[in-house]
Design a protein around this motif. Sequence first.
Motif, PDB file in Angstrom:
ATOM      1  N   LEU A 182      12.948  29.429  49.954  1.00  0.00           N
ATOM      2  CA  LEU A 182      12.946  28.100  50.445  1.00  0.00           C
ATOM      3  C   LEU A 182      11.655  27.558  51.197  1.00  0.00           C
ATOM      4  N   VAL A 247       9.519  14.602  65.513  1.00  0.00           N
ATOM      5  CA  VAL A 247       8.802  13.514  64.764  1.00  0.00           C
ATOM      6  C   VAL A 247       9.422  13.451  63.593  1.00  0.00           C
ATOM      7  N   VAL A 254      11.799  11.615  58.715  1.00  0.00           N
ATOM      8  CA  VAL A 254      11.596  11.719  57.343  1.00  0.00           C
ATOM      9  C   VAL A 254      12.444  13.110  56.793  1.00  0.00           C
ATOM     10  N   PRO A 256      15.098  15.949  56.187  1.00  0.00           N
ATOM     11  CA  PRO A 256      16.654  15.701  55.547  1.00  0.00           C
ATOM     12  C   PRO A 256      17.576  16.177  56.957  1.00  0.00           C
ATOM     13  N   PHE A 257      17.283  16.542  58.020  1.00  0.00           N
ATOM     14  CA  PHE A 257      18.220  16.624  58.893  1.00  0.00           C
ATOM     15  C   PHE A 257      17.616  16.676  60.435  1.00  0.00           C
ATOM     16  N   PRO A 283       5.077  21.120  58.403  1.00  0.00           N
ATOM     17  CA  PRO A 283       4.338  21.420  57.181  1.00  0.00           C
ATOM     18  C   PRO A 283       2.505  20.990  57.148  1.00  0.00           C
ATOM     19  N   PRO A 299       4.096  25.485  66.972  1.00  0.00           N
ATOM     20  CA  PRO A 299       4.528  26.301  67.917  1.00  0.00           C
ATOM     21  C   PRO A 299       3.430  27.457  68.321  1.00  0.00           C
ATOM     22  N   PRO A 453       4.580  13.142  54.254  1.00  0.00           N
ATOM     23  CA  PRO A 453       5.757  12.958  55.255  1.00  0.00           C
ATOM     24  C   PRO A 453       5.146  13.405  56.743  1.00  0.00           C
ATOM     25  N   TRP A 579       2.489  19.167  49.569  1.00  0.00           N
ATOM     26  CA  TRP A 579       2.283  18.586  50.848  1.00  0.00           C
ATOM     27  C   TRP A 579       0.407  18.332  51.011  1.00  0.00           C
TER      28      TRP A 579
END
Length: 688
Positions: A182, A247, A254, A256-257, A283, A299, A453, A579
């Motif tokens: 993932l 953000v 930007v 997806p959830f 990212p 974080p 993004p 990215w």
Amino acid sequence: MVFMKPSMPAPPLFLFKRLRLIRFLSAIPLLVALLVSAGPIAAQQTEERRGSGALLNQAVDQADGKSVRLGELTTGNSLTVLLFLGADCPLSQKAVTESVIDLAKSGSPAKVGLLGLLVARDDALDIQRLKDEFKAAFPLLLDRNNQLAGILGVTVVPTAVVVDQQGKVLYQGRINDRVEQLGKRSVVRRNDMREAISDAAKGLPVRVPKTPSVGCPVELRKAVPDSTGKAEYYRDIQPILYKHCAVCHQEKGVAPFSLANYQDATLWVEMGIDLIERKIMPPGQAESDFALSDAPSVPSPQELRLLRQWLEEGMPKGAVPANTRALPPTDPESADLGKPDLVLKPDGPMTLAASGDDMYRYMVYKLNLNRELKVRAMRFIPGNQKVVHHTLIWFADSATQARIIADKGLNAYGLLPDDSGPGYGQSAMLGKYHKIDTNKSRLPFEQIGGYAPGHSVWKTPAGCALSIPEKTDLVVQMHYHRSGKVETDFSSIELYLAKGDINPAEDFRTTNINDDKFLLMPPNQRRRTNTAWPVEDDCRIVGISPHGHLLTVSQTVTLERPDGTRKVLLNVPRFDFNWQRMYTFREPIPVAKGSKVHVSSLMDNTSGNPANPFKPPKAIFMGEATTDEMVFPFVALTIPKNSRWNLQQGFFSGYRTGIIATTLKQQFGLDDQPNQASPAAISGDKQP
Ligand code: HEC
């Protein structure tokens, strides 16, 4: 049932977008019921039921609510694919299209059926949505209570299970290996499901009967909102998610959830923790000994501990604050820009086919003015965030563009037969089109920025402005993802012009550092490259955009001053080709003539690298295709106006290295091998 130990090393991932509150709440009693009923079904019993006719006797629900025996739907097929899906899972949506294409390509003479099985939290409305939105042209059924998923040990969606006429499982796992982990995507190297079907249709034993699936979990971690704990949502968790994630992760963000309310936080936090630990989210993480003006905020270990504790304690809500906290703006960088002076668009929208490898394409944003433009800020506005992943922005004169277009081989690059739109094929190495010109310090094309993004604005520091030469256009190298359905994109660029306050003694430039010692990376090795770039004049470094391809796992750019002291300009510890972006320093860094800039990439050409474009690994040469490799960071800097420092050299060095690498490749007889993984080999030949 669904609480059985996963039989595959699939992470428990909450990848469900827009899971509505009502659906979430209604899932709780169901999950409790499942917990109770899970007991008697032992793994051993499951083994007995697998492969027996019992599977075909199971009932599934049709969209109209009527139950039907699975066996009734598989009669007449010699093989049937049971495709487990979650309607809100982005990877799952893509699988709807990919599986159909894959079946068509398997060319099997046997009759192969396809049935979609939606997991327990989906309903008849989701069936309709997948049918309408994703054009799912095969029967979609509901696996009530995750009965079938439980029997088969399916813990992640999407998962494909290939069964024979007797309901015996011949293959179980992913459709292909595009997403092996993932947060890490690559090109497709193996079409696992297709291979399995082709073996089975020939009556042969399936060579790879099991592969791990990556995606969203079939089961959800249960939240107990009213419980108590040392970490509570409103007091402890919301501030962390707002600060570092929201953000991008909010309605219309930007990502997806959303992660911006209690319900969404409970769904995604477990997977979020995993990705924070692996430094994948947020990212584009970067480190520097100098202050960066636009690096993502990460974080702290203490915040990560709180997130873990909250998850373990049942995700208590805590006291709701009297006044709700304001969400962070989705585009904070554009807040103080004012009105754009110019808004540019390409000739028309780009239409992307539903499925296939990513597309790279140059889109032209025409300027072609008779004067130079002095720009203080540039903003890229993606037209369709579902498909625009990242972009690199250049200016280029018409002669350069004409040469690229005339080069037929490049025109088809990355374009599938069902794609259409303006622009032309990608070639990163524009150095190919130019002879070195020592009288000029400036190329007829330069990278001047980029979009990723969460990073849409590129600003020059106070006192300097980027000049876009006369008679050039902006050319945007788009990196498009595909979403599972046909999508269009019409992205725009805003230019904000400088008004007077520019230091007239300085020029603003972008250039490249090329590691000319990097020619090839042998297979099954993991090692570091090193190169030093001589600083030939006093300058100020404004920003750096690290660049490598799929083997590059980290890139470090270090400054060595003439007195030998060293400082890290930029380190991207988890470089990800997906990215890429430019990082800007809060203050430009003064660098004296005689300094050196060292660039070091860590490259991993083993099969342990989930992005490796070749499995098994093979020698990868320096080159411009995504499946080649390079060490080629971009540097934005200011130099004295009368400087004789030739900043074109990086490009030509890159071009020369590319030629040597190609010659080597040919000598080793490694050129032009038919190669499933190369985007060029996969793409169609359609001209725009
Ligand atoms: C700069 C924007 C941005 C920020 C900040 C950000 N994300 Fe994401 N996130 C994304 C995007 C975009 C995706 C979709 C994946 C992709 O495009 O590769 C994503 C995907 C995810 C996923 C799903 C993984 C996947 O591969 O689809 C999780 C979980 C996640 N983010 C958690 C977090 C958490 C937790 C934070 C805060 C610590 C965070 N994100 C901060 C942009 C962001």
